[in-house]
Write an enzyme that holds these catalytic residues in place. Sequence first.
Site, PDB file in Angstrom:
ATOM      1  N   HIS A 161      -4.481  -1.320  -8.403  1.00 52.37           N
ATOM      2  CA  HIS A 161      -3.750  -1.845  -7.246  1.00 52.37           C
ATOM      3  C   HIS A 161      -3.855  -3.362  -7.193  1.00 52.37           C
ATOM      4  CE1 HIS A 161      -3.052  -2.433  -2.747  1.00 52.37           C
ATOM      5  NE2 HIS A 161      -1.915  -2.060  -3.270  1.00 52.37           N
ATOM      6  N   HIS A 162      -2.710  -4.008  -7.065  1.00 52.05           N
ATOM      7  CA  HIS A 162      -2.635  -5.459  -6.904  1.00 52.05           C
ATOM      8  C   HIS A 162      -1.807  -5.767  -5.670  1.00 52.05           C
ATOM      9  CE1 HIS A 162      -3.056  -6.249 -11.554  1.00 52.05           C
ATOM     10  NE2 HIS A 162      -4.214  -5.936 -10.994  1.00 52.05           N
ATOM     11  N   GLU A 163      -2.452  -5.969  -4.533  1.00 49.69           N
ATOM     12  CA  GLU A 163      -1.710  -6.465  -3.363  1.00 49.69           C
ATOM     13  C   GLU A 163      -1.729  -7.986  -3.448  1.00 49.69           C
ATOM     14  OE1 GLU A 163       0.126  -5.173  -0.525  1.00 49.69           O
ATOM     15  OE2 GLU A 163       0.509  -7.325  -0.696  1.00 49.69           O
TER      16      GLU A 163
ATOM     17  N   HIS B 260       5.574  -2.107  -4.588  1.00 46.49           N
ATOM     18  CA  HIS B 260       5.888  -2.046  -3.153  1.00 46.49           C
ATOM     19  C   HIS B 260       6.340  -3.424  -2.690  1.00 46.49           C
ATOM     20  CE1 HIS B 260       4.464   2.013  -1.631  1.00 46.49           C
ATOM     21  NE2 HIS B 260       4.666   2.091  -2.942  1.00 46.49           N
ATOM     22  N   GLU B 261       7.136  -3.436  -1.625  1.00 42.63           N
ATOM     23  CA  GLU B 261       7.851  -4.655  -1.206  1.00 42.63           C
ATOM     24  C   GLU B 261       8.528  -5.263  -2.437  1.00 42.63           C
ATOM     25  OE1 GLU B 261       4.369  -4.533  -0.587  1.00 42.63           O
ATOM     26  OE2 GLU B 261       4.815  -3.318   1.162  1.00 42.63           O
TER      27      GLU B 261
ATOM     28  N   GLU C  36       9.081   0.856  -3.761  1.00 43.39           N
ATOM     29  CA  GLU C  36       9.289   1.182  -2.345  1.00 43.39           C
ATOM     30  C   GLU C  36      10.667   0.643  -1.969  1.00 43.39           C
ATOM     31  OE1 GLU C  36       6.272   0.833   1.430  1.00 43.39           O
ATOM     32  OE2 GLU C  36       6.924  -0.999   0.459  1.00 43.39           O
TER      33      GLU C  36
ATOM     34  N   GLU D  63       4.541   5.593   5.223  1.00 48.52           N
ATOM     35  CA  GLU D  63       3.567   4.824   6.011  1.00 48.52           C
ATOM     36  C   GLU D  63       4.100   4.489   7.408  1.00 48.52           C
ATOM     37  OE1 GLU D  63       3.290   1.763   3.070  1.00 48.52           O
ATOM     38  OE2 GLU D  63       4.469   0.350   4.238  1.00 48.52           O
TER      39      GLU D  63
END
Length: 650
Positions: A356-358, A426-427, A445, A451
């Site tokens: 995961h890379h936010e 995502h985004e 996404e 969510e």
Amino acid sequence: MNYGGVVSSPNGDVSLTVEVEEGEPVYHLKYNDKVLIAPSRLGVIFKETNLSQDLTLDYIESSKVDEIWTQPWGEQKEIRNNYEEIKLYFSKNESGEKMNITFRVFDDGLGFQYEWPEQVGLQDFVITDEITEFNMADDHTGWWIGAYQLNRYEHLFNETRVSETDTVHTPFTMKTDDGIHLSIHEAALTNFASMTVANNGNNSLEVDLVPWKNGDKVRGSAPHKSPWRIINVGETAGDLMTNYLMLNLNEPSKIEDTSWITPGKYTGIWWDMHLGTKTWESGEMHGATTEYTKQLMDFTARHGFYGVLVEGWNQGWDGSWFDNGDVFSFTEPYPDFDLKEVTRYADSLGVKLIGHHETSAGISNYEAQVDEAFDLYNEVGVEAVKTGYVGDFVEGGEWHHGQFMVRHYRDIVKKAAEHKIMLNVHEPIKDTGIRRTWPNMMTREGARGQEYNAWSVDGGNPPSYTTIVPFTRGLVSPFDYTPGVFNLLLTDKPENPDNNRVQHTLAKELALYVVIYSPLQMVSDLVKNLEANPTALEWVKAVPVDWETTLVPKAEIGDYVVVVRKDRNSGDWYLGGITNEKARDFEVELDFLESGKTYEAQVWADGEDADWKTNPYPLERTTEEVTSESVLELNLAKGGGVAVRFAPKN
Ligand code: NOJ
């Protein structure tokens, strides 16, 4: 008038006319002899020159293609690419700058692309406006989300007449009063601004390119091509879902050996954080601990799923992580998360850790670390990474869907491919089919996902939402909606001031695995909730994520949709049917099944008195024998659904 040309699609259903009227190129389109697009302007305005006026058509070339290609994974294995093409070569009167426009006419739509070849008159350039129009023949009904809003593409869809739209994101899907369905979008967006479409009045839509923060629309150097502008058309809403024109207009795969790209289902330390039962940040409630990850890996292995997503494993989540774009580390775990140990444990069980890379939209911070971060994942055997770009503007004012970010997303996909890493973004930037070129771009996404049911102040996605998604955002597929919440009323949520919940029945939640396609499909609820419902879990374990073919027997946008798909790795077929807040009964002809075979239809349906609002849980599990001659009766509750597996018996 300077004649351009008339081109009909291979079976003649779609016909294109291109003309040049006093130096201005114009196109129009018919579908089965009805006007679909009335005469509409073409062209692009540069700081340096205006290539929409004073143009001479120098010559035209035509060609045709009819080929079949295979997707390494997807909703449809074999795709036919069959079109008639004309390419028009223009030059600007007097100054001589050159622009070509290529049109490809398919039986189910049109694609066209601008090209600025290498030339003396136009080298480095800035596009200030694209004036491409889509003049609708009438005031159709459309489903849309507004462009230039905060929260990117994460909005409920509006249903209005074209005349009541604003500037909208694509895909922009419409239905004519005669029942024809069409959708405007773009293909192969890799180094350009995203196209949105603005309402100019009189049913005229015009391209509106998302600007850089200084107002430039596109920066480039010739030779350069625009993405393809596409218009998909079909008789039914289902025809739009099985239209592969966008993929056909992307370049073939640049990854030769795709054997490492493996679709699968995944669990995660994820829903906990959205409910508020764990945190991304460190502390007592930290979700991403070695121990909790191992528990989830045990569950994942027990049920044969592919991997476990772990969010909040890396340094930088403390404080308000929405604003942490500059401080995230993509290589340093929190002390209570032992990356080497969890990946060793995963290996011993035959499951995978999903990385995961936010970025919280901190692009320079991410780009500075991404090589090392992917190297680290390569070292520990992580094959799939979810990235995230929470934040409204990027790098001090760039939109998520301007050229700056389009380039970033493309560069990260390439980099991930070099590292043999699959991506779930995502985004994201909207999907324009680059998964054909980079099949490690698995899913994304780009809409309101599950969510929103956990924390959205409006209480969650209303029952109609998932009956619109397949025909808007879903048309460009795949979508990491993250189904698999069994505790629909979210009783684990410590506080629930907005009465958040999943606004449909359990059977509908199961049906989403077929209706909303994703090659990485989540099983999102907490383990205790998943294990508490073995009947529902049985379906989630069975349903595939990679398909041979997709059909849509019934669909009405915003009301209902029934999708059937054939598993790519067995003789099984699967059906998912969903409805909005109304109960519905359907009869589905099973003529897609192989004739002469008997199948066991295993049905997960809404049980007695099921109703999304008052009684969402009843699930009835039945079996019956069927053949390709059978008609299956489906009864969907209010806000309900149905999930069926057809397993061959002989
Ligand atoms: C938003 C994403 O959509 C969600 O899935 C993720 O959990 C958070 N960002 C944190 O990265």
